[in-house]
Write a protein that holds these residues in place. Structure first.
Motif, PDB file in Angstrom:
ATOM      1  N   PRO A  46     -22.045  -6.122 -17.743  1.00 25.32           N
ATOM      2  CA  PRO A  46     -22.493  -6.503 -16.398  1.00 25.32           C
ATOM      3  C   PRO A  46     -22.546  -8.029 -16.261  1.00 25.32           C
ATOM      4  CG  PRO A  46     -24.351  -5.748 -17.699  1.00 25.32           C
ATOM      5  CD  PRO A  46     -23.111  -5.489 -18.518  1.00 25.32           C
ATOM      6  N   ASP A  47     -22.741  -8.507 -15.037  1.00 25.95           N
ATOM      7  CA  ASP A  47     -22.774  -9.952 -14.782  1.00 25.95           C
ATOM      8  C   ASP A  47     -23.971 -10.646 -15.422  1.00 25.95           C
ATOM      9  OD1 ASP A  47     -20.403  -9.856 -13.385  1.00 25.95           O
ATOM     10  OD2 ASP A  47     -21.381  -9.635 -11.440  1.00 25.95           O
ATOM     11  N   ALA A  48     -25.063  -9.936 -15.620  1.00 20.19           N
ATOM     12  CA  ALA A  48     -26.233 -10.465 -16.322  1.00 20.19           C
ATOM     13  C   ALA A  48     -26.550  -9.500 -17.459  1.00 20.19           C
ATOM     14  CB  ALA A  48     -27.423 -10.598 -15.380  1.00 20.19           C
ATOM     15  N   TYR A  81     -35.537 -11.167 -20.732  1.00 22.27           N
ATOM     16  CA  TYR A  81     -34.502 -12.186 -20.611  1.00 22.27           C
ATOM     17  C   TYR A  81     -33.273 -11.555 -19.965  1.00 22.27           C
ATOM     18  CZ  TYR A  81     -36.701 -15.472 -23.911  1.00 22.27           C
ATOM     19  OH  TYR A  81     -37.526 -16.364 -24.517  1.00 22.27           O
ATOM     20  N   ARG A  82     -32.635 -12.316 -19.108  1.00 21.20           N
ATOM     21  CA  ARG A  82     -31.326 -11.940 -18.583  1.00 21.20           C
ATOM     22  C   ARG A  82     -30.437 -13.173 -18.709  1.00 21.20           C
ATOM     23  NH1 ARG A  82     -33.097  -7.880 -19.515  1.00 21.20           N
ATOM     24  NH2 ARG A  82     -33.451  -6.093 -18.187  1.00 21.20           N
ATOM     25  N   ILE A  83     -29.238 -12.955 -19.223  1.00 24.89           N
ATOM     26  CA  ILE A  83     -28.320 -14.049 -19.482  1.00 24.89           C
ATOM     27  C   ILE A  83     -27.074 -13.836 -18.633  1.00 24.89           C
ATOM     28  CG2 ILE A  83     -27.076 -15.326 -21.261  1.00 24.89           C
ATOM     29  CD1 ILE A  83     -29.556 -12.783 -22.440  1.00 24.89           C
ATOM     30  N   PRO A  84     -26.776 -14.755 -17.718  1.00 24.58           N
ATOM     31  CA  PRO A  84     -25.541 -14.618 -16.933  1.00 24.58           C
ATOM     32  C   PRO A  84     -24.318 -14.617 -17.857  1.00 24.58           C
ATOM     33  CG  PRO A  84     -26.994 -16.216 -15.921  1.00 24.58           C
ATOM     34  CD  PRO A  84     -27.575 -15.892 -17.270  1.00 24.58           C
ATOM     35  N   LYS A  85     -23.444 -13.664 -17.649  1.00 28.52           N
ATOM     36  CA  LYS A  85     -22.259 -13.515 -18.501  1.00 28.52           C
ATOM     37  C   LYS A  85     -21.410 -14.780 -18.511  1.00 28.52           C
ATOM     38  CE  LYS A  85     -19.105 -10.593 -17.121  1.00 28.52           C
ATOM     39  NZ  LYS A  85     -18.345  -9.349 -16.875  1.00 28.52           N
ATOM     40  N   VAL A  86     -21.320 -15.466 -17.381  1.00 31.82           N
ATOM     41  CA  VAL A  86     -20.517 -16.701 -17.333  1.00 31.82           C
ATOM     42  C   VAL A  86     -21.073 -17.759 -18.288  1.00 31.82           C
ATOM     43  CG1 VAL A  86     -19.625 -16.315 -15.002  1.00 31.82           C
ATOM     44  CG2 VAL A  86     -21.702 -17.638 -15.306  1.00 31.82           C
ATOM     45  N   LEU A  87     -22.402 -17.769 -18.494  1.00 31.97           N
ATOM     46  CA  LEU A  87     -22.985 -18.733 -19.423  1.00 31.97           C
ATOM     47  C   LEU A  87     -22.681 -18.376 -20.872  1.00 31.97           C
ATOM     48  CD1 LEU A  87     -26.420 -19.489 -17.723  1.00 31.97           C
ATOM     49  CD2 LEU A  87     -24.273 -20.767 -17.586  1.00 31.97           C
ATOM     50  N   VAL A  88     -22.564 -17.092 -21.162  1.00 36.04           N
ATOM     51  CA  VAL A  88     -22.163 -16.659 -22.512  1.00 36.04           C
ATOM     52  C   VAL A  88     -20.727 -17.110 -22.776  1.00 36.04           C
ATOM     53  CG1 VAL A  88     -21.810 -14.692 -24.054  1.00 36.04           C
ATOM     54  CG2 VAL A  88     -23.735 -14.677 -22.436  1.00 36.04           C
ATOM     55  N   ILE A  89     -19.862 -16.939 -21.801  1.00 32.84           N
ATOM     56  CA  ILE A  89     -18.464 -17.369 -21.931  1.00 32.84           C
ATOM     57  C   ILE A  89     -18.391 -18.884 -22.082  1.00 32.84           C
ATOM     58  CG2 ILE A  89     -16.218 -17.459 -20.783  1.00 32.84           C
ATOM     59  CD1 ILE A  89     -16.994 -14.714 -19.505  1.00 32.84           C
ATOM     60  N   ASP A  90     -19.158 -19.614 -21.266  1.00 35.77           N
ATOM     61  CA  ASP A  90     -19.201 -21.078 -21.398  1.00 35.77           C
ATOM     62  C   ASP A  90     -19.657 -21.482 -22.799  1.00 35.77           C
ATOM     63  OD1 ASP A  90     -18.306 -21.620 -18.851  1.00 35.77           O
ATOM     64  OD2 ASP A  90     -20.311 -21.965 -18.028  1.00 35.77           O
ATOM     65  N   PHE A  91     -20.674 -20.811 -23.311  1.00 36.78           N
ATOM     66  CA  PHE A  91     -21.194 -21.101 -24.649  1.00 36.78           C
ATOM     67  C   PHE A  91     -20.109 -20.901 -25.699  1.00 36.78           C
ATOM     68  CE2 PHE A  91     -23.325 -19.625 -28.541  1.00 36.78           C
ATOM     69  CZ  PHE A  91     -24.142 -20.722 -28.806  1.00 36.78           C
ATOM     70  N   LEU A  92     -19.398 -19.802 -25.621  1.00 32.16           N
ATOM     71  CA  LEU A  92     -18.335 -19.518 -26.587  1.00 32.16           C
ATOM     72  C   LEU A  92     -17.171 -20.499 -26.496  1.00 32.16           C
ATOM     73  CD1 LEU A  92     -18.058 -15.639 -26.496  1.00 32.16           C
ATOM     74  CD2 LEU A  92     -18.798 -17.058 -28.390  1.00 32.16           C
ATOM     75  N   CYS A  93     -16.871 -20.926 -25.281  1.00 33.32           N
ATOM     76  CA  CYS A  93     -15.736 -21.828 -25.060  1.00 33.32           C
ATOM     77  C   CYS A  93     -16.114 -23.295 -25.222  1.00 33.32           C
ATOM     78  CB  CYS A  93     -15.146 -21.593 -23.679  1.00 33.32           C
ATOM     79  SG  CYS A  93     -14.437 -19.952 -23.486  1.00 33.32           S
ATOM     80  N   GLY A  94     -17.388 -23.560 -25.494  1.00 33.75           N
ATOM     81  CA  GLY A  94     -17.823 -24.942 -25.672  1.00 33.75           C
ATOM     82  C   GLY A  94     -17.933 -25.708 -24.368  1.00 33.75           C
ATOM     83  N   ASN A  95     -18.179 -25.007 -23.267  1.00 29.99           N
ATOM     84  CA  ASN A  95     -18.252 -25.642 -21.962  1.00 29.99           C
ATOM     85  C   ASN A  95     -19.680 -25.929 -21.534  1.00 29.99           C
ATOM     86  OD1 ASN A  95     -15.480 -25.449 -21.749  1.00 29.99           O
ATOM     87  ND2 ASN A  95     -15.583 -23.462 -20.767  1.00 29.99           N
ATOM     88  N   THR A  96     -20.629 -25.934 -22.461  1.00 34.27           N
ATOM     89  CA  THR A  96     -22.017 -26.204 -22.090  1.00 34.27           C
ATOM     90  C   THR A  96     -22.231 -27.705 -21.999  1.00 34.27           C
ATOM     91  OG1 THR A  96     -22.677 -26.148 -24.420  1.00 34.27           O
ATOM     92  CG2 THR A  96     -22.890 -24.089 -23.157  1.00 34.27           C
ATOM     93  N   GLN A  97     -23.263 -28.095 -21.227  1.00 31.21           N
ATOM     94  CA  GLN A  97     -23.525 -29.526 -21.061  1.00 31.21           C
ATOM     95  C   GLN A  97     -24.193 -30.090 -22.274  1.00 31.21           C
ATOM     96  OE1 GLN A  97     -24.453 -27.286 -18.560  1.00 31.21           O
ATOM     97  NE2 GLN A  97     -23.418 -28.050 -16.776  1.00 31.21           N
TER      98      GLN A  97
END
Length: 72
Positions: free
Chosen positions: A19-21, A56-72
């Motif tokens: 899911p998205d979250a 806790y709910r984690i937006p899926k897009v943030l998990v993808i960003d984390f894996l791809c190294g796209n976090t700030q």
């Protein structure tokens, strides 16, 4: 293909069965990590999340960003 197009493609392909979250349990499955590591990532803010009371709910897009190294 520019960077934005590549990112859009990643978001469309990665974890499409989730899911998205997601919950911390789903996060564990997605990343292949243990319970302690999942909660360490969430509590430290290394992986941004939304907290609703004790849940806790984690937006899926943030998990993808984390894996791809796209976090700030």
């Amino acid at each position: 293909m520019n960077r934005e197009e590549k990112m859009a493609k990643q978001y469309g392909l990665m974890f499409r069965d989730y899911p998205d979250a997601v919950t911390p349990e789903q996060l564990r499955q997605m990343l292949g990590i243990g319970r302690r590591k999942a909660y360490d990532l969430l509590k430290s803010g290394a992986l941004p999340s939304i907290r609703m009371g004790r849940l806790y709910r984690i937006p899926k897009v943030l998990v993808i960003d984390f894996l791809c190294g796209n976090t700030q």
